[in-house]
Design a protein around this motif. Structure first.
Motif, PDB file in Angstrom:
ATOM      1  N   TYR A 115       0.863  -1.171   0.000  1.00 63.70           N
ATOM      2  CA  TYR A 115       0.000   0.000   0.000  1.00 63.70           C
ATOM      3  C   TYR A 115       0.902   1.225   0.000  1.00 63.70           C
ATOM      4  O   TYR A 115       1.744   1.372   0.888  1.00 63.70           O
ATOM      5  N   VAL A 130      -4.701   9.240  -1.404  1.00 63.05           N
ATOM      6  CA  VAL A 130      -4.790   8.312  -2.529  1.00 63.05           C
ATOM      7  C   VAL A 130      -3.889   7.134  -2.182  1.00 63.05           C
ATOM      8  O   VAL A 130      -2.677   7.287  -2.052  1.00 63.05           O
ATOM      9  N   TRP A 131      -4.517   5.974  -1.993  1.00 64.57           N
ATOM     10  CA  TRP A 131      -3.769   4.746  -1.727  1.00 64.57           C
ATOM     11  C   TRP A 131      -3.745   3.913  -3.005  1.00 64.57           C
ATOM     12  O   TRP A 131      -4.795   3.622  -3.587  1.00 64.57           O
ATOM     13  N   ARG A 132      -2.542   3.541  -3.428  1.00 62.89           N
ATOM     14  CA  ARG A 132      -2.360   2.642  -4.566  1.00 62.89           C
ATOM     15  C   ARG A 132      -1.917   1.312  -3.976  1.00 62.89           C
ATOM     16  O   ARG A 132      -0.914   1.251  -3.262  1.00 62.89           O
ATOM     17  N   ARG A 134      -0.764  -2.547  -4.725  1.00 62.88           N
ATOM     18  CA  ARG A 134      -0.266  -3.440  -5.776  1.00 62.88           C
ATOM     19  C   ARG A 134       0.286  -4.708  -5.150  1.00 62.88           C
ATOM     20  O   ARG A 134       0.934  -4.667  -4.116  1.00 62.88           O
ATOM     21  N   GLU A 141      -6.967   1.308  -6.461  1.00 61.80           N
ATOM     22  CA  GLU A 141      -6.690   2.700  -6.150  1.00 61.80           C
ATOM     23  C   GLU A 141      -7.861   3.225  -5.335  1.00 61.80           C
ATOM     24  O   GLU A 141      -9.014   3.143  -5.768  1.00 61.80           O
ATOM     25  N   THR A 143      -9.241   6.573  -3.473  1.00 61.89           N
ATOM     26  CA  THR A 143      -9.110   8.032  -3.371  1.00 61.89           C
ATOM     27  C   THR A 143     -10.156   8.544  -2.392  1.00 61.89           C
ATOM     28  O   THR A 143     -11.354   8.292  -2.581  1.00 61.89           O
TER      29      THR A 143
END
Length: 150
Positions: A115, A130-132, A134, A141, A143
């Motif tokens: 995160y 905004v957390w991305r 992967r 994503e 927001t």
């Protein structure tokens, strides 16, 4: 005034009630969810604002057309020089938060997923995360826009 609004003390800034709007995008499937609700940053039990804040979020999360109640609790503990250490409700570390420049990036490894959160402050009453996310389990994503109430 620039794009970001510096915050000398994150706990003082966050204290109070906020309206929350979040979008959750699954980048793998294209699915989109929404959360709307409120967040209250109040004093931790047995402490005062100088020691930390209890973050209590509640609202409605809609995913695949189904709306359900949702909530989460975090603890924001006072860090050095106006920063904060953010922890989950059970005390596990989440991330550090430093808004003195009005912008901050934090990482949180969760199993094999990473995160990465970007925090931006627009003014005295508006901020965004905004957390991305992967990894092998997630490609998301999230927001979230916060607007001060009152």
């Amino acid at each position: 005034m620039g794009e970001f609004w510096p915050v000398p003390d994150v706990l003082t800034y966050l204290g109070g009630h906020w309206r929350v709007e979040r979008t959750v995008r699954d980048l793998a499937s294209g699915d989109l969810g929404r959360f709307t609700g409120t967040t209250v940053f109040g004093p931790l039990e047995g402490g005062d604002r100088g020691g930390g804040l209890l973050h209590q979020e509640s609202g409605t999360f809609t995913w695949h057309g189904v709306a359900r109640p949702a909530e989460r609790t975090l603890r924001f503990l006072a860090g050095p020089d106006g920063t904060a250490d953010v922890r989950f409700a059970d005390g596990r570390p989440f991330h550090h938060l430093d808004l003195t420049a009005g912008r901050y990036t934090a990482d949180h490894p969760c199993s094999a997923d990473l995160y990465r959160g970007e925090f931006t402050v627009r003014d005295a009453d508006h901020w965004r995360t905004v957390w991305r996310v992967r990894g092998p389990a997630k490609d998301l994503e999230l927001t979230t826009d916060y607007a001060r109430v009152g």
